[in-house]
Enzyme design. Sequence first.
Site, PDB file in Angstrom:
ATOM      1  CG  ASP A 264      -2.281   0.667   0.900  1.00 11.78           C
ATOM      2  OD1 ASP A 264      -2.245   1.858   0.538  1.00 11.78           O
ATOM      3  OD2 ASP A 264      -3.334   0.035   1.022  1.00 11.78           O
ATOM      4  CG  HIS A 287      -0.691   1.493  -3.385  1.00 10.34           C
ATOM      5  ND1 HIS A 287      -1.965   1.228  -2.913  1.00 10.34           N
ATOM      6  CD2 HIS A 287      -0.264   0.353  -3.992  1.00 10.34           C
ATOM      7  CE1 HIS A 287      -2.292  -0.026  -3.227  1.00 10.34           C
ATOM      8  NE2 HIS A 287      -1.273  -0.580  -3.872  1.00 10.34           N
TER       9      HIS A 287
END
Length: 433
Positions: A264, A287
């Site tokens: 993430d 991310h």
Amino acid sequence: MARCTNLVTVFLLWALLMFSWCKASRISPNVYDHSYKRFKSDSLIKRREDITGLRSFVRASLRTPTTVSVSDFGAKGDGKTDDTQAFVNAWKKACSSNGAVNLLVPKGNTYLLKSIQLTGPCNSILTVQIFGTLSASQKRSDYKDISKWIMFDGVNNLSVDGGDTGVVDGNGETWWQNSCKRNKAKPCTKAPTALTFYNSKSLIVKNLKVRNAQQIQISIEKCSNVQVSNVVVTAPADSPNTDGIHITNTQNIRVSESIIGTGDDCISIESGSQNVQINDITCGPGHGISIGSLGDDNSKAFVSGVTVDGAKLSGTDNGVRIKTYQGGSGTASNIIFQNIQMDNVKNPIIIDQDYCDKSKCTTEKSAVQVKNVVYRDISGTSASENAITFNCSKNYPCQGIVLDRVNIKGGKATCTNANVVDKGAVLPQCNST
């Protein structure tokens, strides 16, 4: 002789503070001066941080630290025996003692822990020396609070030092397998954050490895005057919701010289955070470095004074991102992204005000206002056709967006509802819609 030594120490610390004040006055700033339409120096904030940190440092420096080892309270460190109660007992002793105290987790051992909450306030100036490995129980029943594994709550003047050998291992694979993001047939349930710091002032976290968290790796919530440095945070690219360092409702924090690769956001900055400095970060997989998401469930959100200065992102799903839901309110403002290298990154520069990670998101009139954002000295390659995307709110367009010496190859720029100014050479240039 000891008294003379202490006086010399105080003098040297005073000299160090004077030097830091002078240096702070030359720091390029991150606070926006609306009267002059420019960013102004944050040296006053820096000086307050120095004074707070110096006070704690002087108090601790004038005492020889006492060492409290978890081994003295029965911790086995064999990776099989539950050492939770031994850690709790050692913490109580270290926290209630006076003066400077080192709480030692010895090197070369693995300590199995259930969920554990280490609470303050403490009498001592406390350094937790995690030189061994902390290993999380994989039994769901071992977690009183399913959202947290190790939590430091209300502990001021705390240092956590991994000594370059310390590891916090969340053993997250069991949790990931039961995630609805991995298996759509599974219900969406909470999973523990590996390491949480809550409601604490003057916090230092350094020289620590955190890996395979059940969900978020390190969370810093409702804290102030925080320094995080030389941490290595790792989890597989497909591990769900394993944000590297999650910052929320925290003021005056610096994260520096760290390597983060997760499933993430490498770093996520959420509402209530102010005066955030991110320096010398390596990110990937993951991310990217994100502000948000903001405005979830029509909430008010405020983030300001964020500077990301020096980062290398490789193979990430996003580069530097601001993400907000429709329907929220508040502001994300006075933000600088500079000296950043992108290597094969999808969405290298992105503002997304239609962010949605739910099954249904409705069109709303209100939005978080994004304003005064500078992108400076950013270069690299895009792995998608979208090198620059400003997808801003129709009702609250992005204001004061500056692109200054940006060169990203391999993609286009799309700028919707955004007031964008180019300085220096910019590639690709915005096609406003």
